[in-house]
Write an enzyme that holds these catalytic residues in place. Structure first.
Site, mmCIF file in Angstrom:
data_model
loop_
_atom_site.group_PDB
_atom_site.id
_atom_site.type_symbol
_atom_site.label_atom_id
_atom_site.label_comp_id
_atom_site.label_asym_id
_atom_site.label_seq_id
_atom_site.Cartn_x
_atom_site.Cartn_y
_atom_site.Cartn_z
ATOM 1 N N ILE A 279 0.840 -1.202 0.000
ATOM 2 C CA ILE A 279 0.000 0.000 0.000
ATOM 3 C C ILE A 279 0.876 1.253 0.000
ATOM 4 C CG2 ILE A 279 -1.598 1.347 1.428
ATOM 5 C CD1 ILE A 279 -2.802 -1.385 2.321
ATOM 6 N N ASP B 131 -4.841 2.107 6.711
ATOM 7 C CA ASP B 131 -4.056 1.611 7.853
ATOM 8 C C ASP B 131 -4.923 0.536 8.511
ATOM 9 O OD1 ASP B 131 -3.531 3.146 11.160
ATOM 10 O OD2 ASP B 131 -2.972 1.174 10.366
ATOM 11 N N GLU C 153 0.135 -1.966 10.494
ATOM 12 C CA GLU C 153 0.021 -0.632 11.110
ATOM 13 C C GLU C 153 1.300 -0.219 11.819
ATOM 14 O OE1 GLU C 153 -2.724 0.013 14.519
ATOM 15 O OE2 GLU C 153 -3.246 1.869 13.477
ATOM 16 N N GLU C 154 1.881 -1.132 12.564
ATOM 17 C CA GLU C 154 3.092 -0.792 13.318
ATOM 18 C C GLU C 154 4.233 -0.407 12.377
ATOM 19 O OE1 GLU C 154 1.305 -3.551 13.868
ATOM 20 O OE2 GLU C 154 0.761 -3.597 15.989
ATOM 21 N N TRP D 64 -7.408 -6.290 4.844
ATOM 22 C CA TRP D 64 -7.774 -5.548 6.062
ATOM 23 C C TRP D 64 -8.459 -6.500 7.055
ATOM 24 C CZ3 TRP D 64 -13.141 -3.375 6.749
ATOM 25 C CH2 TRP D 64 -13.263 -2.686 7.956
ATOM 26 N N GLY D 65 -7.926 -6.596 8.250
ATOM 27 C CA GLY D 65 -8.551 -7.449 9.266
ATOM 28 C C GLY D 65 -8.304 -8.918 9.055
HETATM 29 N N1 APR Z 1 0.487 -3.485 2.106
HETATM 30 C C1 APR Z 1 -0.531 -4.292 1.734
HETATM 31 N N2 APR Z 1 -0.944 -5.364 2.448
HETATM 32 C C2 APR Z 1 -0.306 -5.625 3.595
HETATM 33 C C3 APR Z 1 0.766 -4.814 4.053
HETATM 34 C C4 APR Z 1 1.155 -3.706 3.251
HETATM 35 N N3 APR Z 1 2.147 -2.901 3.609
HETATM 36 N N4 APR Z 1 1.199 -5.330 5.228
HETATM 37 C C5 APR Z 1 0.449 -6.414 5.488
HETATM 38 N N5 APR Z 1 -0.459 -6.595 4.508
HETATM 39 C C6 APR Z 1 -1.486 -7.643 4.439
HETATM 40 C C7 APR Z 1 -0.995 -9.011 4.905
HETATM 41 O O1 APR Z 1 -1.616 -10.016 4.101
HETATM 42 C C8 APR Z 1 -1.545 -9.078 6.323
HETATM 43 O O2 APR Z 1 -1.757 -10.418 6.744
HETATM 44 O O3 APR Z 1 -2.547 -7.269 5.303
HETATM 45 C C9 APR Z 1 -2.853 -8.349 6.171
HETATM 46 C C10 APR Z 1 -3.419 -7.814 7.456
HETATM 47 O O4 APR Z 1 -2.393 -7.097 8.116
HETATM 48 P P1 APR Z 1 -2.479 -6.941 9.732
HETATM 49 O O5 APR Z 1 -1.531 -5.899 10.125
HETATM 50 O O6 APR Z 1 -2.389 -8.268 10.379
HETATM 51 O O7 APR Z 1 -3.942 -6.335 9.900
HETATM 52 P P2 APR Z 1 -5.182 -6.854 10.758
HETATM 53 O O8 APR Z 1 -5.439 -8.285 10.521
HETATM 54 O O9 APR Z 1 -6.250 -5.857 10.486
HETATM 55 O O10 APR Z 1 -4.719 -6.702 12.268
HETATM 56 C C11 APR Z 1 -4.735 -5.438 12.847
HETATM 57 O O11 APR Z 1 -2.583 -5.702 13.762
HETATM 58 O O12 APR Z 1 -1.068 -4.139 12.985
HETATM 59 C C12 APR Z 1 -1.863 -4.503 14.061
HETATM 60 O O13 APR Z 1 -2.382 -2.482 15.227
HETATM 61 C C13 APR Z 1 -2.879 -3.439 14.315
HETATM 62 O O14 APR Z 1 -3.808 -4.488 16.238
HETATM 63 C C14 APR Z 1 -4.003 -4.238 14.870
HETATM 64 C C15 APR Z 1 -3.938 -5.535 14.107
#
Ligand code: APR
Length: 730
Positions: free
Chosen positions: A316, A327, A345-346, A458-459
């Site tokens: 992204i 995010d 996100e981190e 997402w999620g």
């Molecule tokens: N660009 C596109 N896709 C991405 C990227 C990126 N930079 N980074 C990760 N992904 C994809 C990966 O497939 C990942 O498994 O998005 C998926 C979801 O990412 P997560 O960060 O695990 O998101 P989520 O499942 O919504 O969990 C959110 O994780 O980052 C922490 O603070 C956030 O507590 C929250 C939780």
């Protein structure tokens, strides 16, 4: 091949993006669907407007003199105003109201101005990590037995070699301290807290943000360290870096490197302040009331209207330039960034550290809230992900600034639900919650074409969601908000192709938002495993359209519908009707009633887990192969069944509670009737105000075409089949 593209022909109000005749499926192509050029409307990435210019107002607090009079090379002048030490503003450590108890050697206790304690501690010589820890604890004495800075010690004493450590203590740390102690000068105007239910923006200069972050690095913010449920900031994310300094894991060290690199870039030296960033960053909290949210069950917009570019390559932040970048947030913004976390996100928060300051003033997000962050600059490159994350050096952010001096990077934080068991995500109210959350993030009031959204799974990582479902939900929201969607599958080519194929199918069958809503909210009651969602959708749409009266004549009579239903439903579900049901089976049959219910049966709303009680799924609980085989067999059976019209009724009855593609079927049926009675479609009055159920339409079709009455399948309260003969449809 570069992701350029030529030619797109739109049909039926939907955009079919074609790339040289083939949809991006050339050898080596990682993407499907529309080209990025089409996503950007043929414009350059930064031509479309996202948000209005910065202008101080009742709903927009600007912490510097605006409009900016200084030349581009000079930071905007901080607004001069009086502090506010109250529950609606950030309590700054330099406030005269910030006081701290000090116990003298003789045991006597006094109350001191905490900012003086901070200055005294930080202006002492600090030559190593232990002395830094001691300095920080001297104005956080309450935590001197709780905080340990093992990650900081590991980085500064083990990982850095002697010369690097010396540079840190003799150069960088003094610059960070000097910047932090300029807080009374750089941030005078009170910073409003962005509290729940508020729609408010705060814009700060990058210089002000760097000063606030220097204070966070040195753990100076008062009242932000206790995690007690009742404490004043218990609904806010953490902001002081102490938790980061004591977290374990390799990624933590790498995150600290990103942050130290940021300070190396932005902290002026004694002789030179030319490196101070001169831009500004806006944080906007969005909070929608229930009445401002779409009614997903009624939206007729065709899903095919949403241009979709889906790619298994890229990220992204790297390939989503100019788009609204999602995010994948935690409702406590930043998630585990100041702890051990290191996923999407981190990572975004440490390569663009200005995003961290949102944690200072943004209360945790409610289900219909989001945070838009505009202008954050990227300072670091990285490699890897999660446990393999590593800082990979400097990043020069060349993204142009807008007329308000913000980098044209628009990031929207939306927190998905965190699922303990993956099947929860198919519940109607949780599907609605995710749709509404994404809607709050993607909605806009632009009169010009809205820029596209750059999103992805997402999620579906830490939060355990099904990317196939989340992809469809985001397509629905982009359809409603009229935004193209660029979806990054993060290396998953299979997911890319499945989503692309589904999007094409929905486009070709002119499926609209409400049809998909009906399908998705029917799926849960099938108790199929998550990876059958798309089979279920294909099956339903194909069945329904294959048997629209225009194309098929209905067989005269449904024979033994109960048996037919049994082979459509999973064996254990069908049996459930005969045996005393256990609580879970009762719930399941309740859910099935949702599908079979006739107008009079009220399905008990399932006890939906509250948002907080849903915790991450365990990936190892993926559906067993046998269940998947059974489910696939079921969807094949469903397709087979519809070849013989006797079964058609059972499949449609299985969905009687949901109006699947009712509009399309109804219009085709109406057309058919008219042809028979030589009435032109345009003059046909809609039959009655209530949209008839699919079953009623089929009944009418049977009675019209074939005479006999059909049996309407209903389940009574205890899940037993009872049949009623419908009244004759006129
Ligand atoms: N660009 C596109 N896709 C991405 C990227 C990126 N930079 N980074 C990760 N992904 C994809 C990966 O497939 C990942 O498994 O998005 C998926 C979801 O990412 P997560 O960060 O695990 O998101 P989520 O499942 O919504 O969990 C959110 O994780 O980052 C922490 O603070 C956030 O507590 C929250 C939780």
């Amino acid at each position: 091949m570069a992701e350029g593209g030529s030619g797109s022909d739109s049909s039926v109000g939907s955009v079919v993006c074609v790339e040289n005749g083939v949809e991006g499926s050339g050898v080596g192509e990682h993407w499907r669907g529309c080209s990025m050029e089409e996503i950007h409307n043929g414009l350059n990435e930064f031509e479309l407007e996202h948000v209005p210019a910065v202008r101080p107002s009742e709903t927009h607090t600007v912490l510097y003199h605006c409009p900016i009079r200084e030349p581009d090379s000079v930071p905007p002048r901080p607004l001069r105003a009086h502090h506010k030490w109250d529950a609606t503003h950030v309590r700054l450590p330099c406030s005269s109201k910030s006081q701290y108890p000090v116990t003298a050697a003789d045991g006597s206790s006094t109350i001191e101005a905490r900012w003086e304690m901070i200055e005294k501690a930080l202006l002492q010589p600090i030559n190593n990590s232990k002395e830094l820890q001691a300095a920080i604890l001297s104005y956080n004495t309450k935590y001197e037995n709780q905080w340990n800075f093992r990650a900081l010690h590991k980085l500064l004493e083990d990982d850095l070699d002697e010369s690097e450590a010396r540079v840190f203590f003799e150069d960088l740390l003094p610059r960070i301290i000097r910047l932090a102690l300029r807080l009374p000068e750089l941030v005078q105007a009170p910073i409003p807290l962005l509290k729940q239910g508020q729609c408010h923006s705060v814009t700060l200069s990058q210089q002000q943000i760097s000063c606030l972050l220097a204070n966070a690095f040195l753990c100076t913010f008062p009242r932000r360290n206790t995690m007690k449920k009742r404490s004043e900031y218990s609904t806010f994310p953490d902001i002081n870096f102490n938790r980061l300094f004591q977290s374990g894991g390799g990624a933590v060290i790498e995150k600290i490197k990103c942050i130290c690199h940021y300070f190396r870039r932005v902290c002026p030296t004694e002789r030179d302040s030319s490196n101070v960033p001169t831009g500004v960053v806006t944080f906007t909290r969005r909070s929608l009331a229930a009445g401002e949210l779409p009614n997903w069950a009624e939206i007729q917009a065709p899903l095919g209207a949403t241009p979709l570019h889906i790619t298994s390559a890229g990220t992204i932040e790297d390939q989503g330039l100019g788009l609204l970048q999602v995010d994948f947030a935690n409702k406590y913004l930043g998630g585990g960034v100041l702890g051990g976390g290191c996923v999407q996100e981190e990572i975004r928060f440490v390569i663009c550290p200005e995003l961290l300051i949102s944690k200072l003033f943004t209360e945790c997000l409610r289900p219909t809230e989001a945070l838009l962050m505009v202008g954050a600059e990227r300072f670091s490159d990285y490699n890897g992900y999660a446990g393999t994350f590593e800082w990979a050096g400097n990043h020069d952010d060349c993204i142009p600034r807008d007329s308000s001096r913000r980098r044209q990077t628009h990031i929207v934080a939306i927190d998905a639900l965190h699922f303990m068991q993956s099947q929860h995500q198919y519940r109607e109210d949780l599907i609605k919650r995710e749709l509404n959350k994404a809607y709050v993030g993607f909605q806009h009031t632009l009169s010009t074409p809205a820029p596209g959204v750059a999103s992805g799974n997402w999620g579906c990582g830490a939060f355990g969601g099904d990317p196939r479902l989340k992809a469809l939900l985001q397509i629905m929201v982009c359809t409603v908000t009229q935004r193209p969607l660029v979806y990054f599958t993060f290396g998953d080519a299979k997911l890319r192709d499945e989503v692309h194929r589904m999007h094409t199918f929905l486009l070709e069958h002119n499926v609209c938002v409400k049809d998909l809503w009906n399908l998705l909210t029917s799926y849960q009651s099938q108790n199929m495993t998550p990876n059958e969602l798309y089979n279920f959708i294909y099956g339903c749409i194909s069945n329904t359209l294959k048997h629209s009266p225009k194309t098929k004549t209905m067989s005269p009579k449904c024979k033994n519908i109960r048996n037919l239903l049994t082979c459509w439903l999973k064996p254990q579900q069908a049996n459930a009707r005969e045996m005393p049901v256990s609580s879970s089976a009762a719930r399941r049959s309740n859910l099935n009633q949702d599908i079979f219910a006739s107008s009079e049966s009220e399905v008990e709303a399932d006890s939906v887990p509250s948002e907080d009680s849903i915790v991450a799924v365990d990936p190892s609980t993926s559906p067993s192969a046998s269940k998947t085989i059974a489910a696939n067999a079921q969807s094949i059976a469903a397709t087979e069944q519809t070849k013989s019209s006797q079964l058609h009724d059972s499949v449609e009855m299985a969905r009687n509670g949901k109006k699947l593609l009712a509009g399309k079927l109804e219009s085709e049926q109406t057309e058919l009737q008219m042809k028979k009675s030589n009435v032109s479609p345009s003059t046909e009055k809609p039959t009655g105000s209530r949209q008839r159920s699919l079953l009623e339409m089929l009944d009418q079709c049977y009675t019209t075409n074939a005479g006999p009455e059909t049996k309407r399948i209903c389940l009574n309260k205890t899940g037993n089949l009872k049949s009623t003969t419908p009244t004759k449809q006129q």
